[in-house]
Design a protein around this motif. Structure first.
Motif, PDB file in Angstrom:
ATOM      1  N   ALA A 188     -42.288  66.547   1.254  1.00  0.00           N
ATOM      2  CA  ALA A 188     -43.558  66.615   0.525  1.00  0.00           C
ATOM      3  C   ALA A 188     -44.610  67.378   1.317  1.00  0.00           C
ATOM      4  CB  ALA A 188     -44.050  65.201   0.219  1.00  0.00           C
ATOM      5  N   LEU A 189     -44.674  67.160   2.616  1.00  0.00           N
ATOM      6  CA  LEU A 189     -45.673  67.844   3.440  1.00  0.00           C
ATOM      7  C   LEU A 189     -45.394  69.338   3.514  1.00  0.00           C
ATOM      8  CD1 LEU A 189     -48.134  67.653   5.240  1.00  0.00           C
ATOM      9  CD2 LEU A 189     -46.630  67.057   7.159  1.00  0.00           C
ATOM     10  N   ILE A 190     -44.143  69.723   3.691  1.00  0.00           N
ATOM     11  CA  ILE A 190     -43.793  71.143   3.769  1.00  0.00           C
ATOM     12  C   ILE A 190     -44.112  71.845   2.445  1.00  0.00           C
ATOM     13  CG2 ILE A 190     -41.871  72.761   3.991  1.00  0.00           C
ATOM     14  CD1 ILE A 190     -40.593  70.817   5.963  1.00  0.00           C
ATOM     15  N   LEU A 191     -43.729  71.221   1.340  1.00  0.00           N
ATOM     16  CA  LEU A 191     -44.006  71.835   0.043  1.00  0.00           C
ATOM     17  C   LEU A 191     -45.500  71.919  -0.235  1.00  0.00           C
ATOM     18  CD1 LEU A 191     -41.240  70.277  -2.230  1.00  0.00           C
ATOM     19  CD2 LEU A 191     -41.409  72.634  -1.442  1.00  0.00           C
ATOM     20  N   ALA A 192     -46.256  70.909   0.207  1.00  0.00           N
ATOM     21  CA  ALA A 192     -47.704  70.939  -0.008  1.00  0.00           C
ATOM     22  C   ALA A 192     -48.337  72.101   0.757  1.00  0.00           C
ATOM     23  CB  ALA A 192     -48.314  69.615   0.432  1.00  0.00           C
ATOM     24  N   VAL A 193     -47.891  72.328   1.979  1.00  0.00           N
ATOM     25  CA  VAL A 193     -48.417  73.453   2.766  1.00  0.00           C
ATOM     26  C   VAL A 193     -48.085  74.776   2.087  1.00  0.00           C
ATOM     27  CG1 VAL A 193     -48.236  74.672   4.965  1.00  0.00           C
ATOM     28  CG2 VAL A 193     -48.358  72.178   4.935  1.00  0.00           C
ATOM     29  N   ILE A 194     -46.871  74.885   1.546  1.00  0.00           N
ATOM     30  CA  ILE A 194     -46.477  76.125   0.874  1.00  0.00           C
ATOM     31  C   ILE A 194     -47.293  76.327  -0.407  1.00  0.00           C
ATOM     32  CG2 ILE A 194     -44.572  77.294  -0.308  1.00  0.00           C
ATOM     33  CD1 ILE A 194     -42.667  75.932   1.659  1.00  0.00           C
ATOM     34  N   LEU A 195     -47.426  75.272  -1.184  1.00  0.00           N
ATOM     35  CA  LEU A 195     -48.154  75.381  -2.457  1.00  0.00           C
ATOM     36  C   LEU A 195     -49.651  75.548  -2.268  1.00  0.00           C
ATOM     37  CD1 LEU A 195     -46.323  72.673  -4.606  1.00  0.00           C
ATOM     38  CD2 LEU A 195     -46.090  75.159  -4.739  1.00  0.00           C
ATOM     39  N   ASN A 196     -50.136  75.294  -1.056  1.00  0.00           N
ATOM     40  CA  ASN A 196     -51.561  75.484  -0.773  1.00  0.00           C
ATOM     41  C   ASN A 196     -51.903  76.943  -0.509  1.00  0.00           C
ATOM     42  OD1 ASN A 196     -54.151  74.266  -0.444  1.00  0.00           O
ATOM     43  ND2 ASN A 196     -53.973  74.526   1.770  1.00  0.00           N
ATOM     44  N   GLN A 197     -50.874  77.774  -0.390  1.00  0.00           N
ATOM     45  CA  GLN A 197     -51.092  79.200  -0.182  1.00  0.00           C
ATOM     46  C   GLN A 197     -51.333  79.880  -1.539  1.00  0.00           C
ATOM     47  OE1 GLN A 197     -51.194  79.996   3.063  1.00  0.00           O
ATOM     48  NE2 GLN A 197     -50.637  77.856   3.449  1.00  0.00           N
ATOM     49  N   GLN A 198     -51.808  81.112  -1.475  1.00  0.00           N
ATOM     50  CA  GLN A 198     -52.049  81.892  -2.680  1.00  0.00           C
ATOM     51  C   GLN A 198     -50.733  82.496  -3.149  1.00  0.00           C
ATOM     52  OE1 GLN A 198     -54.857  81.926  -4.322  1.00  0.00           O
ATOM     53  NE2 GLN A 198     -55.874  80.649  -2.786  1.00  0.00           N
ATOM     54  N   LEU A 199     -50.024  81.766  -3.993  1.00  0.00           N
ATOM     55  CA  LEU A 199     -48.718  82.192  -4.469  1.00  0.00           C
ATOM     56  C   LEU A 199     -48.775  82.438  -5.981  1.00  0.00           C
ATOM     57  CD1 LEU A 199     -46.466  79.589  -2.617  1.00  0.00           C
ATOM     58  CD2 LEU A 199     -46.980  81.926  -1.900  1.00  0.00           C
ATOM     59  N   ARG A 200     -47.879  83.290  -6.437  1.00  0.00           N
ATOM     60  CA  ARG A 200     -47.740  83.486  -7.863  1.00  0.00           C
ATOM     61  C   ARG A 200     -47.042  82.278  -8.473  1.00  0.00           C
ATOM     62  NH1 ARG A 200     -45.150  89.186  -9.278  1.00  0.00           N
ATOM     63  NH2 ARG A 200     -45.656  88.335 -11.351  1.00  0.00           N
ATOM     64  N   LEU A 201     -47.419  81.914  -9.693  1.00  0.00           N
ATOM     65  CA  LEU A 201     -46.838  80.771 -10.410  1.00  0.00           C
ATOM     66  C   LEU A 201     -47.036  79.460  -9.646  1.00  0.00           C
ATOM     67  CD1 LEU A 201     -43.477  82.384 -11.601  1.00  0.00           C
ATOM     68  CD2 LEU A 201     -45.609  82.188 -12.883  1.00  0.00           C
ATOM     69  N   ARG A 202     -48.120  79.380  -8.891  1.00  0.00           N
ATOM     70  CA  ARG A 202     -48.357  78.181  -8.102  1.00  0.00           C
ATOM     71  C   ARG A 202     -48.536  76.949  -9.000  1.00  0.00           C
ATOM     72  NH1 ARG A 202     -53.470  78.030  -4.115  1.00  0.00           N
ATOM     73  NH2 ARG A 202     -54.470  78.494  -6.123  1.00  0.00           N
ATOM     74  N   ALA A 203     -49.254  77.080 -10.091  1.00  0.00           N
ATOM     75  CA  ALA A 203     -49.465  75.955 -11.003  1.00  0.00           C
ATOM     76  C   ALA A 203     -48.153  75.496 -11.625  1.00  0.00           C
ATOM     77  CB  ALA A 203     -50.466  76.351 -12.089  1.00  0.00           C
ATOM     78  N   PHE A 204     -47.279  76.462 -11.928  1.00  0.00           N
ATOM     79  CA  PHE A 204     -45.974  76.107 -12.504  1.00  0.00           C
ATOM     80  C   PHE A 204     -45.150  75.277 -11.528  1.00  0.00           C
ATOM     81  CE2 PHE A 204     -41.439  77.219 -12.658  1.00  0.00           C
ATOM     82  CZ  PHE A 204     -41.107  76.687 -13.896  1.00  0.00           C
ATOM     83  N   PHE A 205     -45.123  75.683 -10.274  1.00  0.00           N
ATOM     84  CA  PHE A 205     -44.343  74.947  -9.282  1.00  0.00           C
ATOM     85  C   PHE A 205     -44.940  73.560  -9.033  1.00  0.00           C
ATOM     86  CE2 PHE A 205     -43.001  79.305  -8.033  1.00  0.00           C
ATOM     87  CZ  PHE A 205     -41.628  79.114  -8.216  1.00  0.00           C
ATOM     88  N   ARG A 206     -46.253  73.456  -9.024  1.00  0.00           N
ATOM     89  CA  ARG A 206     -46.881  72.140  -8.856  1.00  0.00           C
ATOM     90  C   ARG A 206     -46.471  71.195  -9.969  1.00  0.00           C
ATOM     91  NH1 ARG A 206     -53.180  73.702  -7.368  1.00  0.00           N
ATOM     92  NH2 ARG A 206     -52.784  74.640  -5.308  1.00  0.00           N
TER      93      ARG A 206
END
Length: 325
Positions: free
Chosen positions: A121-139
Motif C-alpha cells: 500500500a505504501l509503495i503504490l501510494a508513493v507511485i500514485l502520488n506522482q503526476q501519472l497518466r490515468l492516475r484517477a483510473f488506477f486509484r
C-alpha cells in the motif's frame, strides 16, 4: 438655580434610579439568557436522544452483559438462568487446545499479512502520488476490492482455488501439479492470506495517499536542493511526516486481521483439521453452534485485550510517545 446640597441630592437619587433600572434590566436579561440556555439544552438532548438510546441499548448493554456472561455458564436453549462460575471460563482457555491452535493461526495470519499489505500500500501510494497518466483510473481500480463484499470476494476465490479452477489451470500450463489449495493443511491458510492481501491493500493505499498529499511540497524541494536522493527524501522527509498515517493504518489493519471471520466462514469453515480456524471463528462456533455463551464471551474479552495490547505496542514503537499513562 438649586442650592448645591439639593443638586447633589438629586444627582444621587437619579444615579440610584438608573442603577436600579440597570440592575432590573440585567436580571431580566439573565433570566432570558438562562431560559434560552435551558431551551437549547433541551433541544440538544432531544436531537441526541435517538443515538444515545441506540448506543445504550445496542452497544453498551450488550458489552456489559457479555462481560457478566463471561463469568457464568449459560446455554440459552436450556431455559436456565446463567450460573456464576467466576474465572472458570478464563482458566479453561489456558487448557483448550483448539483455542490455542486458533490463536496460533490468527497470529500467523496477522504477522503474515500486515507487513505485506502495508508495504504494498505504501509503495503504490508513493507511485500514485506522482503526476501519472490515468492516475484517477488506477486509484479507483485499487480501491474497488475494498468496497466489494468480502463474502462475494471469498466466493470468487473459492472458484479460483478449486482443483480445476483458473489458478490450477494456469499452473498446469507451467508444469506445476494441481493442488487443492483450500483442503491442504500446508496451503489453506496462506491461500486465504493471499486473497486478503489482494482485497485490502487498496484501502490502505488510499489512506497513505491522503497522508502523502498533506505533506508540503516545499519540504521535498528543500531536501532536493540540499542534494538528497529520492530514496533519502523518502526516508528522511516523507516517512517521518507520514508517521501518524502509518500508525493509523497499522492499528486498524491489526484490529481487522485479528477479527478475520467472513473469509474463513465462506471458504473453509476452519478446515482442514482446524488449520484455518481463527479466534473469531472459534468464538462463533462456541457461541452460535454449541451455545456455550459464557465461554464465548470470555473468548471475546480475551481477544479484545490481545488486540488492545498489540495496538498499544505498535503505537509506542512507531509514534514514540508514552501511551501507558
Amino acid at each position: 438655580g438649586l442650592p448645591p446640597g439639593e443638586c447633589t441630592k438629586g444627582m444621587k437619587e437619579r444615579s440610584r434610579a438608573l442603577g436600579l433600572g440597570a440592575l432590573i434590566q440585567e436580571r431580566l436579561w439573565g433570566r432570558e439568557l438562562f431560559g434560552w440556555r435551558q431551551r437549547d439544552a433541551a433541544s440538544t438532548a432531544v436531537l441526541l436522544s435517538p443515538w444515545v438510546i441506540s448506543f445504550l441499548v445496542f452497544s453498551l448493554y450488550p458489552i456489559l452483559y457479555s462481560l457478566y456472561l463471561s463469568f457464568t455458564q449459560y446455554n440459552p436453549l436450556t431455559g436456565q438462568p446463567p450460573q456464576w462460575v467466576g474465572l472458570a471460563n478464563y482458566a479453561r482457555l489456558l487448557g483448550d487446545r483448539r483455542f490455542l491452535q486458533a490463536l496460533q493461526n490468527t497470529l500467523f495470519f496477522v504477522v503474515g499479512t500486515i507487513p505485506v499489505t502495508t508495504t504494498i500500500a505504501l509503495i503504490l501510494a508513493v507511485i500514485l502520488n506522482q503526476q501519472l497518466r490515468l492516475r484517477a483510473f488506477f486509484r479507483a481500480s485499487y480501491f474497488l476490492p475494498s468496497v466489494t463484499s468480502m463474502i462475494v470476494i471469498s466466493t470468487i476465490f473459492v472458484y479460483i482455488y478449486a482443483p480445476y479452477g483458473p489458478l490450477n489451470g494456469l499452473l498446469a500450463l507451467l508444469g506445476v501439479e494441481r493442488t487443492n489449495w483450500l483442503l491442504s493443511t500446508r496451503w489453506a491458510l496462506p491461500a486465504i492470506m493471499a486473497m486478503d492481501i489482494w482485497a485490502s491493500f487498496g484501502y490502505y493505499t488510499i489512506l497513505f495517499l491522503a497522508g502523502l498529499q498533506n505533506i508540503p511540497e516545499e519540504l521535498h524541494e528543500a531536501a532536493e536542493v540540499d542534494g538528497a536522493s529520492p530514496l533519502g527524501r523518502f526516508f528522511r522527509v516523507t516517512l517521518p511526516l507520514l508517521r501518524p498515517t502509518l500508525v493509523f493504518v497499522l492499528v486498524i489493519n491489526t484490529i481487522r486481521s485479528f477479527q478475520i471471520f467472513s473469509e474463513i466462514f465462506v471458504m473453509t469453515q476452519g478446515r482442514p483439521l482446524g488449520r484455518t480456524t481463527t479466534v473469531v471463528y472459534y468464538l462463533y462456533t462456541m457461541g452460535f453452534q454449541r451455545f456455550d455463551m459464557g465461554y464465548a464471551s470470555a473468548l471475546a474479552y480475551v481477544l479484545f485485550f490481545i488486540i488492545l495490547l498489540f495496538s498499544l505496542i505498535q503505537y509506542r514503537l512507531i509514534q514514540g510517545e508514552d501511551v501507558w499513562g
